[in-house]
Every structure is written in structure tokens, then in C-alpha cells.
Design an enzyme around this catalytic site. Structure first.
Site, PDB file in Angstrom:
ATOM      1  NE  ARG A 141      -3.753   0.223   1.863  1.00  0.00           N
ATOM      2  CZ  ARG A 141      -4.710   0.625   2.655  1.00  0.00           C
ATOM      3  NH1 ARG A 141      -5.097  -0.134   3.654  1.00  0.00           N
ATOM      4  NH2 ARG A 141      -5.304   1.777   2.448  1.00  0.00           N
ATOM      5  CE1 TYR A 155     -12.623  11.722  -4.730  1.00  0.00           C
ATOM      6  CE2 TYR A 155     -12.636  13.127  -2.795  1.00  0.00           C
ATOM      7  CZ  TYR A 155     -12.906  11.918  -3.396  1.00  0.00           C
ATOM      8  OH  TYR A 155     -13.470  10.896  -2.675  1.00  0.00           O
ATOM      9  N   PRO A 156      -8.655  16.567  -4.332  1.00  0.00           N
ATOM     10  CG  PRO A 156      -8.046  18.841  -4.407  1.00  0.00           C
ATOM     11  CD  PRO A 156      -8.722  17.753  -5.208  1.00  0.00           C
ATOM     12  CG  MET A 157     -10.142  14.809   1.100  1.00  0.00           C
ATOM     13  SD  MET A 157     -11.358  13.515   1.527  1.00  0.00           S
ATOM     14  CE  MET A 157     -12.194  14.240   2.938  1.00  0.00           C
ATOM     15  CE  LYS A 159     -12.007  13.501   6.884  1.00  0.00           C
ATOM     16  NZ  LYS A 159     -11.405  12.395   7.630  1.00  0.00           N
ATOM     17  CG  HIS A 182     -13.839   6.669   5.764  1.00  0.00           C
ATOM     18  ND1 HIS A 182     -14.269   7.442   4.732  1.00  0.00           N
ATOM     19  CD2 HIS A 182     -12.614   6.208   5.395  1.00  0.00           C
ATOM     20  CE1 HIS A 182     -13.356   7.464   3.785  1.00  0.00           C
ATOM     21  NE2 HIS A 182     -12.335   6.712   4.160  1.00  0.00           N
ATOM     22  CB  SER A 233     -17.685  12.368   3.993  1.00  0.00           C
ATOM     23  OG  SER A 233     -16.633  11.467   3.785  1.00  0.00           O
TER      24      SER A 233
HETATM   25  O1  76R Z   1      -6.493   2.260   5.291  1.00  0.00           O
HETATM   26  C1  76R Z   1      -7.481   1.509   5.497  1.00  0.00           C
HETATM   27  O2  76R Z   1      -7.977   0.748   4.650  1.00  0.00           O
HETATM   28  C2  76R Z   1      -8.109   1.595   6.851  1.00  0.00           C
HETATM   29  C3  76R Z   1      -9.374   2.325   6.841  1.00  0.00           C
HETATM   30  C4  76R Z   1      -9.252   3.678   6.140  1.00  0.00           C
HETATM   31  C5  76R Z   1      -8.589   4.832   6.586  1.00  0.00           C
HETATM   32  C6  76R Z   1      -7.767   5.037   7.853  1.00  0.00           C
HETATM   33  C7  76R Z   1      -9.865   4.001   4.860  1.00  0.00           C
HETATM   34  C8  76R Z   1     -10.562   3.102   4.083  1.00  0.00           C
HETATM   35  N1  76R Z   1      -9.645   5.324   4.583  1.00  0.00           N
HETATM   36  C9  76R Z   1      -8.865   5.852   5.607  1.00  0.00           C
HETATM   37  C10 76R Z   1      -8.387   7.157   5.704  1.00  0.00           C
HETATM   38 MN1  76R Z   1     -10.465   6.389   3.080  1.00  0.00          MN
HETATM   39  N2  76R Z   1     -11.233   7.431   1.535  1.00  0.00           N
HETATM   40  C11 76R Z   1     -11.342   8.798   1.479  1.00  0.00           C
HETATM   41  C12 76R Z   1     -12.224   9.135   0.413  1.00  0.00           C
HETATM   42  O3  76R Z   1     -15.131  11.363  -0.762  1.00  0.00           O
HETATM   43  C13 76R Z   1     -15.073  11.242   0.467  1.00  0.00           C
HETATM   44  O4  76R Z   1     -16.094  11.415   1.205  1.00  0.00           O
HETATM   45  C14 76R Z   1     -13.775  10.869   1.104  1.00  0.00           C
HETATM   46  C15 76R Z   1     -12.692  10.534   0.103  1.00  0.00           C
HETATM   47  C16 76R Z   1     -12.609   7.958  -0.219  1.00  0.00           C
HETATM   48  C17 76R Z   1     -13.512   7.801  -1.414  1.00  0.00           C
HETATM   49  C18 76R Z   1     -11.991   6.883   0.521  1.00  0.00           C
HETATM   50  C19 76R Z   1     -12.140   5.540   0.207  1.00  0.00           C
HETATM   51  N3  76R Z   1      -9.674   8.110   3.844  1.00  0.00           N
HETATM   52  C20 76R Z   1      -8.795   8.200   4.891  1.00  0.00           C
HETATM   53  C21 76R Z   1      -8.400   9.576   5.055  1.00  0.00           C
HETATM   54  C22 76R Z   1      -7.413  10.111   6.093  1.00  0.00           C
HETATM   55  C23 76R Z   1      -8.188  10.510   7.321  1.00  0.00           C
HETATM   56  C24 76R Z   1      -7.311  10.788   8.525  1.00  0.00           C
HETATM   57  O5  76R Z   1      -6.191  10.305   8.600  1.00  0.00           O
HETATM   58  O6  76R Z   1      -7.787  11.508   9.440  1.00  0.00           O
HETATM   59  C25 76R Z   1      -9.078  10.311   4.093  1.00  0.00           C
HETATM   60  C26 76R Z   1      -8.999  11.792   3.854  1.00  0.00           C
HETATM   61  C27 76R Z   1      -9.874   9.380   3.347  1.00  0.00           C
HETATM   62  C28 76R Z   1     -10.712   9.720   2.324  1.00  0.00           C
HETATM   63  N4  76R Z   1     -11.230   4.644   2.324  1.00  0.00           N
HETATM   64  C29 76R Z   1     -11.092   3.374   2.846  1.00  0.00           C
HETATM   65  C30 76R Z   1     -11.798   4.518   1.057  1.00  0.00           C
HETATM   66  C31 76R Z   1     -12.012   3.116   0.779  1.00  0.00           C
HETATM   67  C32 76R Z   1     -12.573   2.577  -0.550  1.00  0.00           C
HETATM   68  C33 76R Z   1     -11.579   2.410   1.895  1.00  0.00           C
HETATM   69  C34 76R Z   1     -11.626   0.911   2.107  1.00  0.00           C
HETATM   70  C35 76R Z   1     -10.297   0.314   1.748  1.00  0.00           C
HETATM   71  C36 76R Z   1     -10.349  -1.177   1.885  1.00  0.00           C
HETATM   72  O7  76R Z   1     -10.598  -1.651   2.977  1.00  0.00           O
HETATM   73  O8  76R Z   1     -10.132  -1.836   0.847  1.00  0.00           O
END
Ligand code: 76R
Length: 270
Positions: A141, A155-157, A159, A182, A233
Site C-alpha cells: 500500500r 480530488y483533493p480534500m 477535514k 468510513h 465526510s
Molecule cells: O487504510 C485503510 O484501509 C483503513 C481504513 C481507512 C482509513 C484510515 C480508509 C478506508 N480510509 C482511511 C483514511 Mn479512506 N477514503 C477517502 C475518500 O469522498 C469522500 O467522502 C472521502 C474521500 C474515499 C472515497 C476513501 C475511500 N480516507 C482516509 C483519510 C485520512 C483521514 C485521517 O487520517 O484523518 C481520508 C482523507 C480518506 C478519504 N477509504 C477506505 C476509502 C475506501 C474505498 C476504503 C476501504 C479500503 C479497503 O478496505 O479496501
């Protein structure tokens, strides 16, 4: 006076960083390109295809990868995605592209610099080494092969840091809960969408970049929409512009510049 929230409860999650990422969005000057004579076009495309092939296998660095996308809509024509072990390698790859003839016909309309980030809301116990299979999954990863699928969405985002809703003053326990929920939504798209989260605090204008990869663009919409209803989100997500595109192989750039989007198979177009 100290904030009411003690550092211990609002602590940053542990993050692990992998390769650096550059998303490089370019617009093509079609008018100038069409004025170029046939031989010059051919030479420029041959050079570009060679350059992109070397990028894909990261010939300019000890490791990494690149991919290229034909972007839909006005925000760009092409998106280059480069993953490299250092910021220096990213800058070098940009410089190398600028030396090509094709670069003369592109204008950079946007870009995003970040680094692959895993945030660990549930880290190992201190002093406990992860089992080897988990270690291997972690490396995959942090240094991912760019998924060999047809579509990407970027896309950028950030919190939210509002007066009332502020992600960064939430207690660790609450953020862990929200990230769990999430992650569960994300897991529902396993096999359909692969995500790559890149951190950009201190590197670019937003806090994260989100790159999604899939063989059908519709799950991008479904996944992002479903997540909008999830508290992480719904309450705390702030979003930048979106780019969505179709993957081009290095050789595909020739067809693309001639006005044809290559099919799924390199040989699919007559
Ligand atoms: O890494 C992991 O799989 C553990 C769970 C996980 C974390 C910690 C995870 C899973 N994400 C994590 C962190 Mn995510 N993610 C996004 C977006 O559009 C939106 O509303 C948000 C944009 C998507 C589409 C997405 C998809 N994730 C984060 C973080 C950092 C937050 C922090 O550190 O405070 C962001 C900004 C973020 C945003 N996330 C997943 C996904 C998907 C598809 C998963 C499942 C992955 C899997 O289990 O295969």
C-alpha cells in the site's frame, strides 16, 4: 491559556508514508498541434511514447511507477500520475517531460503534490512487530503498483476546522470510531474501487489527495455519494475539484493525439 482539549486526547494519529505522488494536469494546445506538419507530429509522438514508457517503469528512479489519463471535461486534457521515492525524483520527472517536444504543446492547468499516507487509528501495540503478511500488505500500500484498470478519479480534500465542527479537536476515540465507519463503507466497494490516499499537509493546498481506480466510472459516484452521508465526510469533509479520466498506455498517446480514444485492448481499435 491552554485549549480545553488536552494534547493526549486530540493527538495526531500515527501516519506512515510511502512514495511521493505528483498529479500533473495538462491542457493540449490543439490548434498549435494541428498546425504541425505530419513528420514533426510523428517525431514528437514517438519521443513522447518513449518518454511515457520510461516513466511507467520509473526508469528515472530506483522504484516507482506512472500512469496517464485522458481527462473528461474542461479542467484538463491529460493527467499524469507519477509515484516516486522522493520529491527530487518527482521534480526530475517534470523537468524531463519539459524537455520533450510534446510538452511544447501542453500547458499545465493544475497539479497536486502529496505523499502516500496510511493513518493508523489502530496501531500495533508498542514494541509489537506486525506479522510478516501484514508487513507485506503494508509495503504494497505504501509502494503500490498503479492498478491496471481503465478509469481514475482524483480530488483533493481537507477535514473541517470550523468553530463548531473541528476534526482536529475531536478526541482520538471519536475519530477512530468515525474512520472505522468510513472504512466499512469503503470495504463495501472491494473489488470495484481501489483507493490511494495521499497526505499533503505542508506539501500542497489541501490536506489529502484521494485517487480512486476502477474499471467502471460509476462506482466513483456511488462510493463518494455514499460516503457523503457518513459522518466523517458529511460533517467534516471539505472537497476540492474532481478530475476523472481514461487510462492511456504510452503508445496510446499517439492515437489520442490523432483524435481517437484507444479502446480497452491495445488492439481493439481498427
Ligand atoms: O487504510 C485503510 O484501509 C483503513 C481504513 C481507512 C482509513 C484510515 C480508509 C478506508 N480510509 C482511511 C483514511 Mn479512506 N477514503 C477517502 C475518500 O469522498 C469522500 O467522502 C472521502 C474521500 C474515499 C472515497 C476513501 C475511500 N480516507 C482516509 C483519510 C485520512 C483521514 C485521517 O487520517 O484523518 C481520508 C482523507 C480518506 C478519504 N477509504 C477506505 C476509502 C475506501 C474505498 C476504503 C476501504 C479500503 C479497503 O478496505 O479496501
Amino acid at each position: 491559556m491552554r485549549d480545553e482539549v488536552t494534547p493526549a486526547v486530540s493527538a495526531a494519529p500515527q501516519t506512515i508514508e510511502g512514495w511521493y505522488a505528483l498529479h500533473d494536469m495538462r491542457r493540449i494546445d490543439w490548434r498549435a498541434w494541428k498546425r504541425l506538419d505530419e513528420a514533426e507530429r510523428r517525431a514528437a509522438l514517438q519521443e513522447a511514447a518513449g518518454f511515457l514508457a520510461r516513466c511507467e517503469r520509473a526508469a528515472d528512479a530506483p522504484e516507482g511507477g506512472s500512469a496517464f489519463y485522458a481527462v473528461a471535461g474542461h479542467k484538463a486534457d491529460l493527467m499524469f500520475l507519477h509515484l516516486r521515492p522522493s520529491l527530487d525524483h518527482l521534480v526530475q520527472v517534470e523537468l524531463a517531460f519539459h524537455q520533450t517536444r510534446l510538452a511544447d504543446f501542453t500547458e499545465r492547468v493544475s497539479s497536486y503534490t502529496s505523499v502516500i499516507e496510511l493513518s493508523r487509528y489502530n496501531p500495533e501495540e508498542p514494541g509489537e512487530a506486525p506479522p510478516p503478511e501484514r508487513e507485506a500488505a503494508l509495503v504494497r500500500r505504501l509502494k503500490p503498483a498503479i492498478p491496471a484498470v481503465r478509469y481514475a478519479c482524483f480530488y483533493p480534500m481537507s477535514k473541517k476546522r470550523g468553530e463548531i465542527d473541528n476534526w482536529y479537536t475531536l478526541p482520538m476515540e471519536k475519530r477512530r470510531e468515525l474512520m472505522y465507519s468510513h472504512g466499512m463503507i469503503g470495504r463495501g466497494y472491494k473489488g470495484q474501487v481501489t483507493q490511494m490516499v495521499t497526505g499533503s499537509v505542508g506539501l500542497d493546498d489541501w490536506e489529502w489527495g484521494v485517487t480512486l481506480f476502477a474499471d467502471d466510472p460509476l462506482p466513483f459516484k456511488k462510493l463518494v455519494y455514499e460516503m457523503r452521508f457518513d459522518e466523517a465526510s458529511a460533517k467534516y469533509g471539505l472537497f476540492g475539484p474532481f478530475w476523472v479520466g481514461v487510462r492511456l498506455s504510452p503508445a496510446g498517446i499517439e492515437e489520442y493525439m490523432a483524435g481517437r480514444l484507444p479502446g480497452r485492448e491495445p488492439t481493439a481499435t481498427a
